[in-house]
Each structure stands twice: as structure tokens, then as C-alpha cells.
Scaffold this motif. Sequence first.
Motif, short mmCIF file in Angstrom:
data_model
loop_
_atom_site.label_atom_id
_atom_site.label_comp_id
_atom_site.label_asym_id
_atom_site.label_seq_id
_atom_site.Cartn_x
_atom_site.Cartn_y
_atom_site.Cartn_z
N GLY A 12 -26.55 40.44 -51.16
CA GLY A 12 -25.81 40.97 -52.30
C GLY A 12 -26.15 42.43 -52.52
O GLY A 12 -27.14 42.95 -51.98
N VAL A 13 -25.30 43.09 -53.32
CA VAL A 13 -25.55 44.48 -53.69
C VAL A 13 -26.84 44.57 -54.51
O VAL A 13 -27.58 45.55 -54.45
CB VAL A 13 -24.33 45.05 -54.46
CG1 VAL A 13 -24.68 46.33 -55.21
CG2 VAL A 13 -23.18 45.31 -53.50
N VAL A 14 -27.12 43.51 -55.25
CA VAL A 14 -28.31 43.55 -56.09
C VAL A 14 -29.58 43.73 -55.25
O VAL A 14 -30.47 44.49 -55.64
CB VAL A 14 -28.37 42.28 -56.99
CG1 VAL A 14 -29.73 42.12 -57.61
CG2 VAL A 14 -27.33 42.39 -58.10
N PHE B 112 -23.26 48.71 -64.66
CA PHE B 112 -23.57 47.32 -64.33
C PHE B 112 -25.01 47.01 -64.80
O PHE B 112 -25.92 47.79 -64.58
CB PHE B 112 -23.41 47.12 -62.82
CG PHE B 112 -23.89 45.81 -62.28
CD1 PHE B 112 -23.53 44.61 -62.88
CD2 PHE B 112 -24.70 45.76 -61.15
CE1 PHE B 112 -23.96 43.40 -62.38
CE2 PHE B 112 -25.14 44.55 -60.63
CZ PHE B 112 -24.78 43.37 -61.25
N THR C 65 -20.15 54.04 -60.04
CA THR C 65 -19.49 52.75 -59.78
C THR C 65 -17.99 52.96 -59.89
O THR C 65 -17.51 53.37 -60.94
CB THR C 65 -19.89 51.72 -60.86
OG1 THR C 65 -21.24 51.90 -61.19
CG2 THR C 65 -19.63 50.30 -60.40
N ASN D 191 -17.56 48.36 -63.47
CA ASN D 191 -17.93 47.25 -64.35
C ASN D 191 -18.82 47.87 -65.41
O ASN D 191 -19.86 48.42 -65.03
CB ASN D 191 -18.71 46.19 -63.55
CG ASN D 191 -19.29 45.11 -64.43
OD1 ASN D 191 -18.97 45.02 -65.60
ND2 ASN D 191 -20.15 44.29 -63.86
N ASP E 156 -21.40 52.49 -55.78
CA ASP E 156 -21.22 51.03 -55.75
C ASP E 156 -19.71 50.77 -55.81
O ASP E 156 -19.07 51.00 -56.85
CB ASP E 156 -21.96 50.43 -56.95
CG ASP E 156 -21.88 48.91 -56.99
OD1 ASP E 156 -21.06 48.33 -56.26
OD2 ASP E 156 -22.63 48.31 -57.80
N ILE F 210 -18.09 47.83 -54.96
CA ILE F 210 -17.95 46.39 -54.68
C ILE F 210 -16.59 45.80 -55.08
O ILE F 210 -16.19 44.76 -54.60
CB ILE F 210 -19.12 45.61 -55.32
CG1 ILE F 210 -19.18 44.19 -54.78
CG2 ILE F 210 -19.06 45.62 -56.84
CD1 ILE F 210 -20.48 43.49 -54.98
N TYR F 211 -15.85 46.55 -55.94
CA TYR F 211 -14.52 46.05 -56.35
C TYR F 211 -13.39 46.85 -55.68
O TYR F 211 -12.30 46.94 -56.23
CB TYR F 211 -14.35 46.18 -57.87
CG TYR F 211 -15.34 45.38 -58.70
CD1 TYR F 211 -15.08 44.06 -59.04
CD2 TYR F 211 -16.52 45.96 -59.15
CE1 TYR F 211 -15.97 43.33 -59.81
CE2 TYR F 211 -17.43 45.24 -59.92
CZ TYR F 211 -17.14 43.92 -60.24
OH TYR F 211 -18.02 43.21 -61.02
N SER G 21 -19.02 39.65 -52.61
CA SER G 21 -18.97 38.92 -53.89
C SER G 21 -17.65 39.04 -54.63
O SER G 21 -17.21 38.09 -55.26
CB SER G 21 -20.09 39.41 -54.82
OG SER G 21 -21.31 38.90 -54.38
N LYS G 22 -17.03 40.20 -54.60
CA LYS G 22 -15.85 40.39 -55.44
C LYS G 22 -14.56 40.37 -54.60
O LYS G 22 -13.67 39.57 -54.87
CB LYS G 22 -15.97 41.69 -56.23
CG LYS G 22 -17.31 41.86 -56.95
CD LYS G 22 -17.56 40.84 -58.04
CE LYS G 22 -18.99 40.96 -58.56
NZ LYS G 22 -19.27 40.22 -59.77
N ARG H 122 -24.07 35.53 -51.22
CA ARG H 122 -25.07 36.59 -51.32
C ARG H 122 -25.04 37.54 -50.12
O ARG H 122 -26.03 37.68 -49.40
CB ARG H 122 -26.50 36.01 -51.52
CG ARG H 122 -26.66 35.00 -52.63
CD ARG H 122 -26.12 35.48 -53.98
NE ARG H 122 -26.72 36.72 -54.44
CZ ARG H 122 -25.98 37.75 -54.88
NH1 ARG H 122 -24.65 37.71 -54.91
NH2 ARG H 122 -26.58 38.84 -55.29
C1 LIG Z 1 -20.76 46.94 -60.12
C2 LIG Z 1 -21.43 45.73 -59.56
N1 LIG Z 1 -22.27 45.86 -58.53
C3 LIG Z 1 -22.89 44.79 -58.00
C4 LIG Z 1 -22.69 43.52 -58.51
C5 LIG Z 1 -23.42 42.35 -57.91
O1 LIG Z 1 -23.11 42.25 -56.57
P1 LIG Z 1 -23.73 41.16 -55.61
O2 LIG Z 1 -23.19 39.83 -56.00
O3 LIG Z 1 -23.27 41.61 -54.27
O4 LIG Z 1 -25.22 41.23 -55.77
C6 LIG Z 1 -21.84 43.33 -59.59
C7 LIG Z 1 -21.65 41.99 -60.18
O5 LIG Z 1 -21.08 41.78 -61.19
C8 LIG Z 1 -21.20 44.46 -60.13
O6 LIG Z 1 -20.37 44.36 -61.17
#
Ligand SMILES: Cc1ncc(COP(=O)(O)O)c(C=O)c1O
Length: 408
Positions: free
Chosen positions: A100-102, A126, A175, A179, A207, A209-210, A239-240, A248
Amino acid sequence: MEFLSKRITGMEDPTGETASIIKELEGKNITVTNFIMGDPSKYFRIQKNIKDAYNKAVNSGKTFYLPGPGLPQLRDEVSNRYLKLYDIDFDKDKVIITQGVVEALQFLNHSLIYKNDSALLLAPFFTQYLPCVTQQEGRPLISNLNEFNKWEIDIDDMERLFKISKSKPKYLLITTPNNPTGSILSEKSIRKIVEFGKNHDIFLVSDEIYDEIIYNGAKFISLGKVAKGVPHMILNGASKNYMATGFRIGFSIIPEEDKKSKKLRDSFIKLSYSRLSANTPSQYAILEGLKNKKAHNKFIKEILPKIQTRSNLITNLVNKTEYLATIKPVGAFYVFAKIDFTKLNIKNDKEFVEKLLKEEHIQITKGSSFGLPGYVRIISLPEEKIIHTAIKNIEHFCNRHKITTKKI
Ligand SMILES: Cc1ncc(COP(=O)(O)O)c(C=O)c1O
């Protein structure tokens, strides 16, 4: 002596504040309408070919560790994705697969931030950005995005913060799509960000991710398209866009060859080996997801109109109330609304969400969780019927808490 380290004792429990209210409601058999979880997998089915590829990986014994930085074919497919979608060219060695990005955010802060080092964040952001900095005892510098200009950056404020900061920020994190605001940064803003990074020698992180969840006619631009020759990193994942949150899988791309980029890439690779491997069947499944573009395009074509309709519905209903106001989102799946406290007997966003949960059994997220008090975030994933009822009940709630001026 404290048993837990300072890193943990300073950490907020994200569910802590409302957990007791939820428990009490559950005890009374009351169902809570959830408008907090930005988890599309709970609302839309993931692509069948991804699910099948996952099962096939498990059934054919692909249950071993993979190399720390990821399955080579997947790293390669990520680089293909960027070439095809954005005409950004880098080879697979520039890609590291994370859980995941996290996890990439943790790697980033583990690599760059240590005691009083600072990172520049743009609020609202985020929720996980801040704890990743503070866990390393780093200091976040926070510049607010400009709500009155479609949540674009405020470059003068960023310059001001840079001037007054005791330590030079190690990185700037943006971002887009955002988000919680659902906005995207314009090419003009991205260009300003790149100039800012170049002028002040700050590593840029975007970031994205969307990046496929774009609607209402908006046009997304990746930082990678503009930042050629400037040290930067792109974060993305499954994830998105693939609605595969539980798989993950994240993609970290550090495409440049300057000293900073090389060092950070090496650090990410070391950290990826230190946790051995990202989930193996998930990597095979997302490889299929990236390879089979036809299936993915069909999937995106089906879900985007649904998200757009739900997002626009929330926007319209919220803006019809006299208590909440929002800018029309163009990406991701969130509506970020400002609360007009001059009309309410409620003092802040925390009280608003807690009382709403207790009285109407609707759970939304307070703006403070994203570094910007005075707002609430509502997810635009539930079906229209549920949205209609929820926003109507939010309005009833506000009516009940309205400040009434007595006639003399
Ligand atoms: C901007 C942003 N980055 C990362 C994530 C989490 O990403 P991942 O599920 O890949 O860890 C989210 C999840 O809501 C998000 O909104």
C-alpha cells in the motif's frame, strides 16, 4: 520508565473518539450509517480477472516470499502503465512495490525524517501523512490549500513557511486528486510546485492514488509529467483505481538519477528487504490487473459515472442546506464541506460529528482529522437512496441545533 516508546505514546487512536459512542449504539441494536470509510471495495466488486488471478496464484503454489522491491514483472507493468497513460518513461528498477501507499509513506519518513527534521504538508491532507512524520519525531510544516481557488496551492504561504522554518523541509508532499477535498491540482500549480522544489532543493512527493477516479470533465496531470530532471517520487497503487484496498499493493516510483533520488531509492530497497516481501498472491493479481487493460477500462467506465452521480448528488444536497457548503469535487470519492457555525449551537467539527453520530446515527469525519478544522468529509460511495436519507437527516440535525434569535 515508559514501557511503550515515545513514538507510540504520541500516536492518536483514529477510532478512539467515536468508539465509545459506536459501542453504546451497537449495545442498543442501532445501525450506524457509515460515511467515513474511503474503501471502495466495500461498495463495488473488484474486477473478476484480478480475483481469479489471485486464486490462481494461491492454487498454483505462489505463496512464497518475493524479492523485497517486488515481483519484477509487476514493476515492469507499472512502468508500462506510466508510459501508456502519461508518456512518462522510466525502467522497472525505478519502481518499488510496497504494501500500500501507507507503507511507502512509512519508508519515506523512515528514510528522510529523524528528530526535528521537517516535512512540508498541504492541508487538508490524507490522515496518515501526519503520524508518519511525528512517529519519527519530525516536525510537520503545514500550508493550507486555498478553498477559494478550488483548493489550489498557496505558493506565497509555502514560501513564507519555508522562510520561517528552523529546518529546511526534507520533502513536500502533494495529493492529486485530493483526499478529502476531491479536487485536483492544475498544471499551473504543478509547475509552481516543481519550481518551488527546484529553487529550494526540496524533494517532491506526489500521492496520485486516485489518478483514474476523475469526473465532471476534469483533466488530471501527473507531477511526473512536469518534474523531469527534478528529484521527485510518485506514489500510486491498487487500492483506489482497482478498488483492491485489502490486497495492500502500492507503487513507489523514483524515476530520476540525481543523488537524492538514488539515495532514496536505495533506502526504499533496503527497507523493502527488511520487511522481506509484499503480499505475493496480491502482486500476481495486480500484475493481471495492469496487464489486462481492456478489462480495467471497462471496469473504470462502469464505476466512474456511479461515483460522479453520487458525488454530485451529495454536493447538490449539501449546498441546498443553509449550514454546509462545498465545492464540486472532480476526483476521488469525497465531499469536503464547510460548516457554518454562525448558524449552529455547536462549537466545532468534533462536536458536530459526535452529536450527529449520537443523535442521527450517521458517521462522517471531522475536518480536523485532515488538518483543517471547521469542515466535515462525507464519502460519495454509498447508493443514492442512502445518500438522500443521510443528508436529509444531517439537515434535520442542523435544524434542531440552529441558533434561534428571540424576538424582543
Ligand atoms: C491520498 C491517499 N493516499 C493513500 C491512501 C492509502 O493507500 P493504500 O491503501 O495504498 O495504503 C489513501 C486511502 O484512503 C489516500 O486517500
